[in-house]
Each structure stands twice: as C-alpha cells, then as structure tokens.
Design a protein around this motif. Structure first.
Motif, short mmCIF file in Angstrom:
data_model
loop_
_atom_site.label_atom_id
_atom_site.label_comp_id
_atom_site.label_asym_id
_atom_site.label_seq_id
_atom_site.Cartn_x
_atom_site.Cartn_y
_atom_site.Cartn_z
N SER A 1 6.60 5.08 -2.89
CA SER A 1 7.35 5.70 -1.82
C SER A 1 6.35 6.07 -0.75
O SER A 1 5.22 6.44 -1.06
N PRO A 2 6.67 5.98 0.51
CA PRO A 2 7.97 5.73 1.12
C PRO A 2 8.49 4.29 1.01
O PRO A 2 9.67 4.09 1.20
N ARG A 3 7.61 3.29 0.73
CA ARG A 3 8.12 1.93 0.69
C ARG A 3 8.83 1.71 -0.63
O ARG A 3 8.20 1.60 -1.67
N VAL A 4 10.16 1.64 -0.62
CA VAL A 4 10.90 1.51 -1.87
C VAL A 4 11.32 0.06 -2.13
O VAL A 4 11.69 -0.29 -3.24
N ALA A 5 11.28 -0.77 -1.10
CA ALA A 5 11.55 -2.20 -1.25
C ALA A 5 11.01 -2.86 0.00
O ALA A 5 10.52 -2.18 0.91
N SER A 6 11.06 -4.18 0.08
CA SER A 6 10.57 -4.83 1.29
C SER A 6 11.25 -6.18 1.48
O SER A 6 11.78 -6.76 0.52
N ILE A 7 11.28 -6.60 2.73
CA ILE A 7 11.75 -7.95 3.04
C ILE A 7 10.51 -8.78 3.34
O ILE A 7 9.73 -8.43 4.22
N ILE A 8 10.33 -9.85 2.58
CA ILE A 8 9.13 -10.67 2.77
C ILE A 8 9.53 -12.01 3.37
O ILE A 8 10.42 -12.69 2.86
N ILE B 1 11.43 -3.60 -5.98
CA ILE B 1 12.16 -2.36 -5.73
C ILE B 1 11.55 -1.31 -6.65
O ILE B 1 11.55 -1.47 -7.88
N THR B 2 10.98 -0.26 -6.08
CA THR B 2 10.15 0.65 -6.87
C THR B 2 10.99 1.65 -7.66
O THR B 2 12.20 1.75 -7.49
N GLU B 3 10.28 2.44 -8.49
CA GLU B 3 10.97 3.40 -9.37
C GLU B 3 11.56 4.57 -8.58
O GLU B 3 12.30 5.37 -9.13
N ALA B 4 11.23 4.66 -7.28
CA ALA B 4 11.83 5.72 -6.46
C ALA B 4 13.33 5.49 -6.29
O ALA B 4 14.08 6.40 -5.93
N VAL B 5 13.77 4.25 -6.53
CA VAL B 5 15.19 3.91 -6.42
C VAL B 5 15.83 4.06 -7.81
O VAL B 5 15.32 3.50 -8.78
N PRO B 6 16.95 4.80 -7.91
CA PRO B 6 17.60 4.96 -9.23
C PRO B 6 17.97 3.60 -9.83
O PRO B 6 18.25 2.64 -9.10
N ALA B 7 17.98 3.55 -11.16
CA ALA B 7 18.16 2.28 -11.86
C ALA B 7 19.47 1.59 -11.50
O ALA B 7 19.51 0.36 -11.34
N ASP B 8 20.57 2.37 -11.34
CA ASP B 8 21.85 1.72 -11.05
C ASP B 8 21.85 1.10 -9.65
O ASP B 8 22.37 0.00 -9.44
N VAL B 9 21.22 1.80 -8.69
CA VAL B 9 21.14 1.24 -7.33
C VAL B 9 20.31 -0.04 -7.33
O VAL B 9 20.66 -1.04 -6.70
N LYS B 10 19.22 0.02 -8.10
CA LYS B 10 18.35 -1.15 -8.20
C LYS B 10 19.12 -2.34 -8.78
O LYS B 10 19.02 -3.46 -8.29
N ALA B 11 19.92 -2.05 -9.82
CA ALA B 11 20.69 -3.12 -10.46
C ALA B 11 21.70 -3.71 -9.47
O ALA B 11 21.87 -4.94 -9.41
N GLU B 12 22.35 -2.85 -8.68
CA GLU B 12 23.31 -3.36 -7.68
C GLU B 12 22.61 -4.23 -6.65
O GLU B 12 23.11 -5.29 -6.24
N ALA B 13 21.42 -3.75 -6.19
CA ALA B 13 20.67 -4.52 -5.20
C ALA B 13 20.28 -5.88 -5.76
O ALA B 13 20.39 -6.91 -5.09
N ALA C 1 0.83 -1.21 0.00
CA ALA C 1 0.00 0.00 0.00
C ALA C 1 0.86 1.26 0.00
O ALA C 1 0.39 2.32 -0.38
N TYR C 2 2.13 1.13 0.45
CA TYR C 2 2.97 2.32 0.55
C TYR C 2 3.95 2.47 -0.63
O TYR C 2 4.89 3.23 -0.56
N LYS C 3 3.71 1.71 -1.70
CA LYS C 3 4.47 1.88 -2.93
C LYS C 3 4.05 3.17 -3.61
O LYS C 3 2.89 3.57 -3.45
#
Lengths: 309, 362
Positions: free
Chosen positions: B250-257, B295-307, B246-248
C-alpha cells in the motif's frame, strides 16, 4: 461545483510547500545576479542537487546528509560555470545553458540505479500544542525544517545584502565591477563565492523536490522549475521580499488550479498557468516605464570582468 | 538551407529508387527506432515501451539493431527527430505518444519505404503508417471495481493528462465499475495537462487527498501520485502503465501494466519477413497487452476474488467493460441493455457517462 471542499488553510499550507524549491533556487540566483553574474544553469544545478541529495539520503538513511549532499552537488556544478565564466571569460548565457543541458544528462546518468526507490521519510517539525492553533497552526506550524529554513533565508538575505559590509561589496561588484576593482576588491573571487552560493541554494531546492515534495527520483523531474526560479528573480526586481511573494504566486497558481479542478470548478487552466509569466512581463514593463535604471537590474549583469590594470 | 534541401532531395531520390522494391522484400537486417515522450527512467509509460524495444532486440539478436530517443516534445520537434531517424537508416519507427500523430504522418509521406507505427492514434494517411493501441479501459474496469469497494469516503479521484479519447475511456470505465459496486461513489477528475511532471502530478494527488479523496488513479507517466498517496495513511492508488512495485503493498494495491513486447516483436518480425502491412491494432487483456499487476493483501480477499473473476471474464472475451445499459452524462441513452460499445465510438470517445460531474475541457 463545491468550493466548500477547499480548505483555505490547507491550501495555503500546500502552496508554501510547493513554493519552497523555487524559493530556495530563486534566492540563490538573486545573490548571483546581485554580483553581476547571469547563471542560466539553475535548472541543471537543481536537478543535480536533486539526485545527489536523493542518492546520499538513500545510501546513508539520513535526509539531513541528503540535503548537505544536494547543496554540495549544486555548488560543485556551479564551480564549472564559475571557472569558465570568471577565469576563462566564457559567455555567461551560453555557459549557463550548457550547464543546464549537462546537469540534466549527468543527473540521469547518476540516477540510473535510483528509479523506483523510496527515500527515507522526513517528518514535519512539531510545535506541540502550537501546531493545533486553528488556521495559523495549519498554515505555518506543521512543516518540515527546510520550509522554515527557506522562509528564514528571505529576511536573512535581505539583511545581508542591504545592511552589511559584505552585501555592500557584493552590490558594488554587481553594479560597477571596474569601480569595485579600483577600490581593491577582488571582483572575480567575490563573484566566485556568489556563484557557489547560488549553486548550493539551487541544489538545496532540487533536493527538497526529490526528498520531500515528490519524494522520488525520476529523470528530468525538475520539469522547468529552474527556469521559473530565473523568471522569479526578474519578477522580484532583485528584492528578496518580493521574491517570496513571487514564489507563492508562481507555486500557488498551480496548487490553486488543481484544487479548483478537484472541487469541480470550471477553470481556464491555460490562463491560470500563464498568468505568473504575464505578470512578470507586466512588472518588467512597469519598471522600465518608470525610467532611470532599467528594471532595477544590477548594472554589470552578464558582463565579464577582466582586470587589465 | 541549401544543404538541407539537398539532403531531403537525396533522401527522396533514394526512396523513389528503392522504395517500390524494398517494401515487398524480406530484410536480412533491420533497424527499429523508438521515439519516447518522457525519459526511460519514468518508471511508467516510457519505461514499458523501452522494455518492448529491448524484447525486440532479445528476440532477433544480431538481425535487429535498435535505437531510441527520449523526452521528445510532441509537436514540431518530433518531426525533426523523425526525419533524422528516417535519414539515419531506421526501417521501422515506433512513435509512442498520442501527440506524435500528425508529425508521424507528415514524415511518413516523405519516406515511403520506412514503416511508421504510431501508438494510441487514429490517423493512417499513408500506406506505410500503422497504428496500435491497447485497451487500457479493460484494466481501468478492474481497478474501478477495487476503488468502489475500497473507498471509505466514497470519493475517488482521477488524474488525467490531456482530454483525449484514450484518457476519457479510462475515466468512464473506472467510474462505471466503481459505481456498479458502490452507488454512492463520486469521482473528481483533475487535468494535469502534462504526461510527465512529477511535481505537478504530486500536487494534483495532494489536492485530491486534501478534498477527501481516498482512492487515486492516474493517467500520467510517473510514480509521483503514489509517492504522494504514501504520505497519507488510508489513501490507496494504482500503478499506472508499469507495475510500480516499490509502493506495494500500500498505497499501490494493484496496477495496470502495458506490455508492448508481443506487439513490437510481431511487427518487427513481419518487417523482416517482408510481410509488413498497414494495420490498426487494438489489443487488450486477451492478447496480453494489458495486464493487472499483483493485487496486494491490502485488498480484502473477496474483493480480490471478484477482481480476478473480472480479469478472467475480460480475458476470455465474455465480458466487455462497456456493456449497456449505459447513459451519457446528460442522461441520454448510449447503450441499450446488453449492447456492447463499438470500437469506433470508443476510439473517438469525448463524452462522460452518467454520474460524472464536470465538463471535459475543450
């Protein structure tokens, strides 16, 4: 440890917000107890208010209607208590406890479809340039309307209880219901009105929790706030002004210890968390040590009334 | 009093009569019971356990009956609930919070033919007690990386529940990986001393935000910290235990499930086959127990790729989040270069790594 990270004005502002739900519920319970009724169902009425307010605010998109619904929900639940204790003369303590258990379960039932939903946002009131006054503006002038309503209710209730005919009758019923009855006052009707008012205030407090303070719905989200409100009334020795102080103390301790922790201070969390309750006990001891009317409680508190003549 | 003693004696008698035989035999039908620390509607920890319970029902249909009790306090009440469940015919009981550790073992001693599975604990005093846990710290490593890259104030926050190894692993892993990509980063830890109290969790998040923290991770059960983060633009956080979609974005940019379904289905299956044995399971990303939500679009693409690269490495088993060199908080060496933490140390982890300020409360 870096205590300079804590801004006292911001801290006090969040303390006021944290205290609002218990302040509202506590004021309601104060009126109920002034009328001689002990309703231990505050927690139940709060959480029913929380879900009713949440559901209506989500459904209509209007937080205002949400608060109205929260008050109505709390009041309706308190009506059950009123009928059981005032007309059927059920034990008030047992009925109040049952009300809490019922409220917790009932709210979970209504709330099943509302988990994970965001309520419509409530914006803070703006007082134009006034909100930018250093310190005072930050502490007092950047809140939502409910905070001011709760704060205004304190002098309002004080005035109503101590300076009006209505308040005099309320106190008469709470101090000596037989005498009030002999004078021709409808004890049961007056108590009924007080109970419903208490329910509405508890419902408002609950709705504040689910619509502004947290804002979301989860089962059991009041997590004991209703019991704190009950302790508050005793702490305040049934006086609205002291209730405000108590609400800030009870709400403030939590906010303060969390802020201290975030700033890296070593705080004995356990001691801080229990301190409001310790103070409540001390207040009770001091009040009863003064003798006379024990602890300032209304004399007919918790006693059932049945007109026999 | 007498009635209670009678009941217990009867139960014990039955256990003695059938215990030896039943434990090695396959069952036609089983009853799986679950004890939850919060309400199912918390949207986090307990919700995920309940999803696992429902998966068991789905997998075995009529062969398995499930039952559960919500909001059971940790401590003496838990013992009463567990005894009640064992008496009511549960064949296997999952106790899903750390604080049930002692009650689980106490009750397990009285009911040797009932299987007990305790989550996140380490005590297996009796042959019928198994423990299971998930390597949440693997997920913490990924969100720590994102936190280190995303923070603008270089202050990140962590709302802890109780100072126990499971939580401290998470704090250390989160901080290590934030620090790795952002040496200037500082962490503030706030202990809430509760698993579930939305108002308090929100207050904790608020206290952190007011002190300049702009990335918040929580190890409590509700969505309240995210709801609080949503009030302040620029503050981000992570879904904890459940996706908290529900918080996508942002503020929820990723989650641990936490995904308990595979484990629950497997263990109940073993019980039905009659091959259930005591075990200490600790699965993570490779086994699918720990997942990272979108990992949502609030995170830059390069950071997302590293994650995502880190997720792949942990899943493939080529990267361990606690790989040396790592020093303890006091500067003493813990892991040498390239050395990997052993499970024993992790399971009892009660120390911070170098760079975290403050003490772990006793």
């Amino acid at each position: 440890m870096d205590l300079s990270a804590i801004n006292p004005a911001v801290l006090f502002a969040s303390l006021i917000v944290a205290a609002t739900p218990i302040l509202l519920a506590g004021l309601g319970e104060l009126v109920v107890e002034k009328a001689g009724v002990l309703n231990l169902g505050v927690e139940g009425m709060m959480i029913v208010g929380a879900i009713c307010g949440f559901a209506v605010a989500v459904g209509t998109g209007s937080p205002f209607l949400g608060f109205v619904a929260g008050a109505v929900g709390g009041a309706l639940l308190s009506l059950i208590f009123a009928v059981l204790t005032q007309y059927l003369l059920a034990n008030q303590v047992a009925t109040g406890l049952a009300l809490t258990l019922f409220g917790l379960g009932f709210s979970a039932l209504i709330g099943q479809g509302y988990v994970g939903i965001k309520p419509p946002p409530v914006s803070a009131l703006t007082f134009g340039p006034l909100s930018d006054i250093p310190l005072l503006g930050t502490i007092l002038l950047r809140h939502d309307a409910m905070v001011y309503l709760a704060l205004l209710a304190v002098p309002g209730l004080w005035w109503a209880i101590n300076r009006t005919r209505m308040g005099l009758i309320l106190r008469a019923v709470g101090e000596n219901h037989d005498a009030a009855h002999a004078l021709g006052y409808k004890v049961v009707h007056i108590r009924l009105a007080a109970i419903v008012f208490g329910g509405a205030m508890a419902g408002l407090g609950g709705a504040y929790l689910s619509l502004i303070r947290v804002p979301l719905w989860t089962e059991g989200m009041t997590a004991g706030a209703g019991w704190i409100a009950l302790a508050l009334v005793v702490f305040a020795s049934w006086k609205p002004g002291r209730l405000l102080l108590g609400a800030w103390l009870f709400g403030g301790i939590t906010v303060l210890q969390l802020n201290l922790q975030a700033a890296g201070a070593r705080v004995p969390v356990e001691y801080l968390s229990m301190s409001p309750y310790v103070i409540t006990i001390v207040v009770l001891v001091v009040m009863s040590a003064r003798g006379g009317r024990a602890a300032g409680a209304p004399a007919a508190l918790g006693r059932s009334f049945h007109a026999t003549h | 009093m007498i009635r209670r003693t009678l009941l217990a004696t009867a139960a014990l008698g039955m256990a003695l009569a059938f215990g030896g035989v039943a434990s090695a035999q396959a069952l036609d039908k089983a009853k799986a019971c679950f004890v939850y620390v919060g309400p199912i509607g918390d949207g986090g920890w307990t919700y995920q356990h309940h999803q696992g319970a429902l998966a068991v029902k789905e997998a075995y249909g009529d062969k398995v009956e499930i039952a559960w009790q919500e909001s059971v306090p940790e401590g003496a009440d838990a013992e009463r609930v567990l005894t009640q469940m064992a008496l009511s015919g549960c064949n296997i009981i999952f106790t899903t919070s750390f604080g049930y550790m002692d009650p689980t073992n106490t009750v397990a001693a009285k009911f040797p033919n009932v299987k007990f599975e305790h989550a996140t604990g380490f005590k297996r005093d009796h042959a019928n007690v198994a423990t299971y846990d998930a390597r949440f710290y693997e997920g913490r490593a990924v969100i720590g990386h994102i936190a280190g890259k995303m923070t603008k104030s270089n202050k990140i926050g962590y709302i802890g529940s109780f100072p126990i190894p499971e939580v401290i692993q998470g704090i250390n892993s989160y901080f290590l990986h934030a620090k790795k990509v952002n040496p200037a980063v500082e962490i503030s830890v706030v202990w809430a001393y509760t698993w579930f109290d939305p108002a308090k969790e929100a207050d904790a998040a608020k206290a952190l935000i007011e002190q300049g923290v702009d990335v918040i991770a929580a190890h409590t059960d509700s969505t309240a910290p995210l709801a609080e983060a949503a009030k302040t633009p620029g503050v981000i956080g992570f879904g904890q235990a459940s996706d908290m979609a529900a918080y996508k974005p942002s503020p929820r940019v990723a989650s641990i499930i936490d995904n308990w379904a595979p484990y629950y289905v497997k263990r109940v299956g073993l019980l039905l086959d009659g091959t259930w044995e005591q075990a200490a399971s600790w699965e993570g990303m490779p086994g699918g127990e720990v997942e990272i939500g979108e990992i949502t679009e609030a995170v830059p693409a390069d950071v997302k790729a590293e994650a995502e690269a880190m997720i792949a490495a942990i899943t493939a088993g080529t990267y361990h989040p606690f790989t040396g060199p790592i020093n303890k908080q006091d500067g003493s060496a813990w892991l040498k270069d390239g050395e990997v933490a052993d499970d024993g140390t992790l399971a009892g982890m009660m120390f911070y790594v170098e760079g975290i300020k403050g003490d772990i409360p006793k």
